[in-house]
Design a protein around this motif. Structure first.
Motif, PDB file in Angstrom:
ATOM      1  N   GLN A   3     -22.569 -12.234  54.603  1.00 18.06           N
ATOM      2  CA  GLN A   3     -23.006 -12.524  55.962  1.00 18.06           C
ATOM      3  C   GLN A   3     -23.480 -13.961  56.042  1.00 18.06           C
ATOM      4  O   GLN A   3     -24.026 -14.497  55.081  1.00 18.06           O
ATOM      5  CB  GLN A   3     -24.139 -11.579  56.367  1.00 18.06           C
ATOM      6  CG  GLN A   3     -23.702 -10.141  56.561  1.00 18.06           C
ATOM      7  CD  GLN A   3     -24.820  -9.279  57.110  1.00 18.06           C
ATOM      8  OE1 GLN A   3     -25.988  -9.492  56.798  1.00 18.06           O
ATOM      9  NE2 GLN A   3     -24.480  -8.312  57.936  1.00 18.06           N
ATOM     10  N   LEU A   4     -23.254 -14.585  57.209  1.00 20.85           N
ATOM     11  CA  LEU A   4     -23.724 -15.942  57.458  1.00 20.85           C
ATOM     12  C   LEU A   4     -24.824 -15.895  58.508  1.00 20.85           C
ATOM     13  O   LEU A   4     -24.670 -15.245  59.540  1.00 20.85           O
ATOM     14  CB  LEU A   4     -22.593 -16.833  57.956  1.00 20.85           C
ATOM     15  CG  LEU A   4     -21.381 -17.013  57.049  1.00 20.85           C
ATOM     16  CD1 LEU A   4     -20.387 -17.968  57.692  1.00 20.85           C
ATOM     17  CD2 LEU A   4     -21.794 -17.516  55.677  1.00 20.85           C
ATOM     18  N   SER A  58     -25.297 -14.872  52.561  1.00 19.55           N
ATOM     19  CA  SER A  58     -25.929 -13.864  51.721  1.00 19.55           C
ATOM     20  C   SER A  58     -24.887 -12.820  51.332  1.00 19.55           C
ATOM     21  O   SER A  58     -23.854 -12.681  52.001  1.00 19.55           O
ATOM     22  CB  SER A  58     -27.089 -13.190  52.461  1.00 19.55           C
ATOM     23  OG  SER A  58     -26.620 -12.535  53.624  1.00 19.55           O
ATOM     24  N   GLY A  59     -25.186 -12.117  50.250  1.00 19.39           N
ATOM     25  CA  GLY A  59     -24.262 -11.081  49.805  1.00 19.39           C
ATOM     26  C   GLY A  59     -23.067 -11.604  49.046  1.00 19.39           C
ATOM     27  O   GLY A  59     -22.077 -10.878  48.863  1.00 19.39           O
ATOM     28  N   THR A  60     -23.150 -12.837  48.581  1.00 20.13           N
ATOM     29  CA  THR A  60     -22.018 -13.412  47.856  1.00 20.13           C
ATOM     30  C   THR A  60     -21.965 -12.961  46.403  1.00 20.13           C
ATOM     31  O   THR A  60     -20.918 -13.057  45.760  1.00 20.13           O
ATOM     32  CB  THR A  60     -22.094 -14.936  47.863  1.00 20.13           C
ATOM     33  OG1 THR A  60     -23.324 -15.344  47.236  1.00 20.13           O
ATOM     34  CG2 THR A  60     -22.046 -15.488  49.278  1.00 20.13           C
ATOM     35  N   GLY A  61     -23.088 -12.488  45.882  1.00 15.84           N
ATOM     36  CA  GLY A  61     -23.143 -12.212  44.463  1.00 15.84           C
ATOM     37  C   GLY A  61     -23.391 -13.507  43.695  1.00 15.84           C
ATOM     38  O   GLY A  61     -23.526 -14.586  44.267  1.00 15.84           O
ATOM     39  N   GLY A  64     -12.692 -15.650  55.146  1.00 14.71           N
ATOM     40  CA  GLY A  64     -13.412 -16.469  56.109  1.00 14.71           C
ATOM     41  C   GLY A  64     -14.453 -15.656  56.847  1.00 14.71           C
ATOM     42  O   GLY A  64     -14.217 -14.503  57.209  1.00 14.71           O
ATOM     43  N   TYR A  65     -15.608 -16.271  57.068  1.00 18.60           N
ATOM     44  CA  TYR A  65     -16.706 -15.592  57.751  1.00 18.60           C
ATOM     45  C   TYR A  65     -17.247 -16.483  58.859  1.00 18.60           C
ATOM     46  O   TYR A  65     -17.225 -17.716  58.756  1.00 18.60           O
ATOM     47  CB  TYR A  65     -17.841 -15.273  56.776  1.00 18.60           C
ATOM     48  CG  TYR A  65     -17.423 -14.416  55.614  1.00 18.60           C
ATOM     49  CD1 TYR A  65     -16.988 -14.997  54.420  1.00 18.60           C
ATOM     50  CD2 TYR A  65     -17.460 -13.027  55.692  1.00 18.60           C
ATOM     51  CE1 TYR A  65     -16.592 -14.218  53.348  1.00 18.60           C
ATOM     52  CE2 TYR A  65     -17.074 -12.239  54.622  1.00 18.60           C
ATOM     53  CZ  TYR A  65     -16.635 -12.840  53.465  1.00 18.60           C
ATOM     54  OH  TYR A  65     -16.241 -12.061  52.403  1.00 18.60           O
ATOM     55  N   TRP A  66     -17.794 -15.842  59.884  1.00 23.20           N
ATOM     56  CA  TRP A  66     -18.428 -16.557  60.990  1.00 23.20           C
ATOM     57  C   TRP A  66     -19.913 -16.218  61.038  1.00 23.20           C
ATOM     58  O   TRP A  66     -20.302 -15.055  60.847  1.00 23.20           O
ATOM     59  CB  TRP A  66     -17.812 -16.152  62.326  1.00 23.20           C
ATOM     60  CG  TRP A  66     -16.445 -16.697  62.562  1.00 23.20           C
ATOM     61  CD1 TRP A  66     -15.260 -16.128  62.226  1.00 23.20           C
ATOM     62  CD2 TRP A  66     -16.113 -17.944  63.205  1.00 23.20           C
ATOM     63  NE1 TRP A  66     -14.216 -16.924  62.610  1.00 23.20           N
ATOM     64  CE2 TRP A  66     -14.709 -18.050  63.216  1.00 23.20           C
ATOM     65  CE3 TRP A  66     -16.873 -18.967  63.772  1.00 23.20           C
ATOM     66  CZ2 TRP A  66     -14.037 -19.135  63.770  1.00 23.20           C
ATOM     67  CZ3 TRP A  66     -16.211 -20.039  64.327  1.00 23.20           C
ATOM     68  CH2 TRP A  66     -14.815 -20.129  64.318  1.00 23.20           C
TER      69      TRP A  66
END
Length: 123
Positions: free
Chosen positions: A2-3, A24-27, A111-113
């Motif tokens: 999440q961004l 967050s949540g990238t590990g 890709g995330y927003w």
């Protein structure tokens, strides 16, 4: 992943704001491939204002913000990117979105927003 975008607000023309976007949540093991900031003014389409590779190379800016905006990675937080906005103008008003392409060993490159943060510049 999440961004979370932050740092927007109300500022007078000529002022500055610094937007941040934290993933967050990238590990533990991840790589930022590309970073971009977009903005969307009321009644208009979303436009790209700044972008760069995760390495910090190939930095690009929209003509309307060149010399006033600076996109960067955080020196101390690998998962955070910034958009420094100086000499703000009323035309810079809009919702600003961060967009990050992240690679992890679990998801590959995705890709995330971010959720968007409102910037309002008063004249």
């Amino acid at each position: 992943v999440q961004l979370q975008a932050s740092g927007g607000g109300l500022v007078q023309a000529g002022g500055s704001l610094r937007l941040s976007c934290a993933a967050s949540g990238t590990g533990t093991f991840f790589r930022v491939n590309t970073v971009a900031w977009y903005r969307q003014a009321p009644g208009e389409e979303r436009e790209l204002v700044a972008s760069m590779l995760g390495s910090g190379e190939r930095v690009k800016y929209a003509d309307s913000v060149k010399g006033r905006y600076t996109i960067s990675r955080d020196n101390n937080a690998e998962n955070t990117v910034h958009l420094q906005m100086d000499s703000l103008e009323p035309e810079d008003t809009g919702v600003y979105y961060c967009a990050v392409n992240i690679w992890t060993p679990v998801t590959g490159s995705v890709g995330y927003w971010g959720q968007g943060t409102q910037v309002t510049v008063s004249s």
